[in-house]
Design a protein around this motif. Sequence first.
Motif, short mmCIF file in Angstrom:
data_model
loop_
_atom_site.label_atom_id
_atom_site.label_comp_id
_atom_site.label_asym_id
_atom_site.label_seq_id
_atom_site.Cartn_x
_atom_site.Cartn_y
_atom_site.Cartn_z
N GLY A 230 0.79 -1.23 0.00
CA GLY A 230 0.00 0.00 0.00
C GLY A 230 0.82 1.27 0.00
N LEU A 231 2.10 1.17 -0.34
CA LEU A 231 2.98 2.34 -0.39
C LEU A 231 2.43 3.37 -1.36
CD1 LEU A 231 5.76 3.55 0.52
CD2 LEU A 231 6.78 2.36 -1.40
N GLY A 232 2.33 4.60 -0.90
CA GLY A 232 1.85 5.70 -1.75
C GLY A 232 0.40 5.54 -2.15
N GLY A 233 -0.33 4.62 -1.47
CA GLY A 233 -1.74 4.43 -1.80
C GLY A 233 -1.97 3.47 -2.96
N ASN B 90 3.64 10.00 -5.40
CA ASN B 90 2.85 9.90 -4.17
C ASN B 90 3.55 9.08 -3.09
OD1 ASN B 90 2.53 7.77 -5.82
ND2 ASN B 90 0.30 7.80 -5.89
N VAL B 91 4.68 8.47 -3.46
CA VAL B 91 5.47 7.72 -2.48
C VAL B 91 6.24 8.69 -1.57
CG1 VAL B 91 7.52 6.23 -2.30
CG2 VAL B 91 5.65 5.63 -3.86
N PHE B 92 6.58 9.87 -2.14
CA PHE B 92 7.41 10.81 -1.38
C PHE B 92 6.58 11.53 -0.33
CE2 PHE B 92 9.53 10.60 -5.57
CZ PHE B 92 10.68 9.97 -5.13
N PRO B 93 7.04 11.50 0.91
CA PRO B 93 6.27 12.13 1.98
C PRO B 93 6.59 13.62 2.12
CG PRO B 93 8.18 11.02 2.90
CD PRO B 93 8.26 10.86 1.40
N GLY B 94 5.71 14.32 2.83
CA GLY B 94 5.99 15.69 3.26
C GLY B 94 6.19 16.70 2.15
N ALA C 151 6.95 18.24 -5.49
CA ALA C 151 7.05 17.42 -6.71
C ALA C 151 5.72 17.39 -7.45
CB ALA C 151 7.49 16.01 -6.36
N ARG C 152 4.63 17.38 -6.70
CA ARG C 152 3.33 17.24 -7.35
C ARG C 152 2.85 18.51 -8.04
NH1 ARG C 152 2.82 13.21 -3.38
NH2 ARG C 152 2.26 14.62 -1.70
#
Lengths: 336, 273
Positions: B56-59, B204-208, B214-215
Amino acid sequence: MDATERPVADLPAQRDGQEVIHLDRVEKVFEVRRRAGLLRREKREVRAVDGLSFSVGRGEVVGFVGPNGAGKSTTIKMLTGILTPSAGTLRVAGVEPARDRARLARRIGVVFGQRTTLWWDLPLLDSYQLIHRMYRVPDARYRENLDRCVELLGLGDLLDVPVRQLSLGQRMRGDIAAALLHDPEVLYLDEPTIGLDVVSKANVRHFLADLNAERGTTVLLTTHDLTDIEQLCRRVMVIDHGRLMYDGEVAGLHRIAEVERTLVVDLATEMAPIALESARTVKVEGPRQWLAFPAGQPAAPIVAEIAAGWPLVDLSLREPDIEDVISLMYAGRSAG
Amino acid sequence: MAHGPGRAALYAAVAAKGFRRYATYRAATLAGIFTNTVFGVILAQTYLALWAERPGLGGYDQAQALTFVWIGQSLHMAVAAMGGGSEEELMERIRSGDIAVDLYRPVDLQLWWLAQDAGRACFQLFARGALPLAFGALVFDLALPASPGTWIAFLTAVALGLLVSFGIRYLVALSAFWLLDGAGVGQLAWLVGMFFSGMMLPLNVFPGLLGEVARVLPWSSILQLPADVLLGVHTGTGLLGVYAFQLAWAAALLAAGRALQSLATRRVVVQGG
């Protein structure tokens, strides 16, 4: 308009009424930065074109010659609108090139001998189809011009060949055709015979002479090869250091410097200097002899004469170079 | 610059020629398809290991993560993620001075290269996109949608992503007018693009903060957003939001390209004799 019928003496009068190219004190200054130390950089101004003024009348074929770095290409680039002049005014076909580049583009044709306007990976015909659309040439006119170029430049077998597979001479003929499909009023040719063999050179020259005679296309021809000038132009402009050194009849250039071609012949044995009416022997070195003759004169009869009377083994032809003429011009000036 | 139906036909013809130029090199295309497929397999194995460790990483579930890999591989050449786009040719033409030939034509430089790049991208999308994706779908368990509507929405997002990608690459290419050798800028652009488009890992894997930044950068339009459209993350007004975001970046980048182009052609020296 038939330009070939017009006597050279009429040139000034013709410039008044229908001049196609006009330059008035045009300058182009480049700023060159040079390292002058570890971090310090020196700015230096280079005047590539320095107060150039001339005009070219409709239907003229004018040679534009000078040594490397004389400012020829810079001038041509200003005439196409790619470069903006630093000072002075410039008009081509009633248009200010740098300001109205796209409009001018429809009225001029350009052939840079060392570059190509054709699409490298695609058959020759594909490039022509794109040009047809690009310049919005009416269909009937496009077909007529293409047929004419294909016939006179011998492109029939090449239309389906990818450009990358063409020889230099074939590519050059392809490029000349590409520059003419939209009926340009003015044609700039920058070294159109560079690197071509003798036969290809002759073909290109014939085609250009016919084009001028039949369509009255104004041609500005830049070249290193003075034979191009001798055979195509009656007027020549010599430029050096961005300035006009000579502007007048080609014949006038001969008074300053005799423009000659040199035939180098290798005979079977060492012999006395070859004596001919049409050429003078300028140097003998063992079985090799050098014969000079005026550049306007064809080489074939001389070769035939030598082959008939002497044991000819090998020969080569050296075309006169503009550098030779310029150095003769300088020599003449300092002597006078 | 004149527009109208005549011009549209010209640029369509330029795009068609762009397509044909790349179609000429069949062996290179086959080798490229092979490379994309091999690279896809390697990346898929890496993702499998990662998602086994962190489900479920990054949804994304595992199938969605694998789908992301294969979408990335199929868009890789079309968006010229690691070069191979028209900008390289443009840069070389500026360096050699052949750009002079382009400039004396009665065409708009940017539209000309956009059309050429669009033709190239279309070819790469079919040749080097469809086949690796089909291979991925056969060998791995992918979360590909059944509804044709989703596919159409995805292809629309891809087209807008290509526009953004071209906008960036055109700016990079024009830098050659000042730098002459644009290779360094090109490489920097690929590196940044690889990371921020999601080519290495989904954004979406990158937090914070890193993920947030990035998005909103233009590169997310190139892979992350189209992939999410295919995965059904964005629908309805969300989908319109994606398109609006892509369009806004495309418009901004193309406008910047135009400004830089007029600056470049006005003051810069065309190289060579």
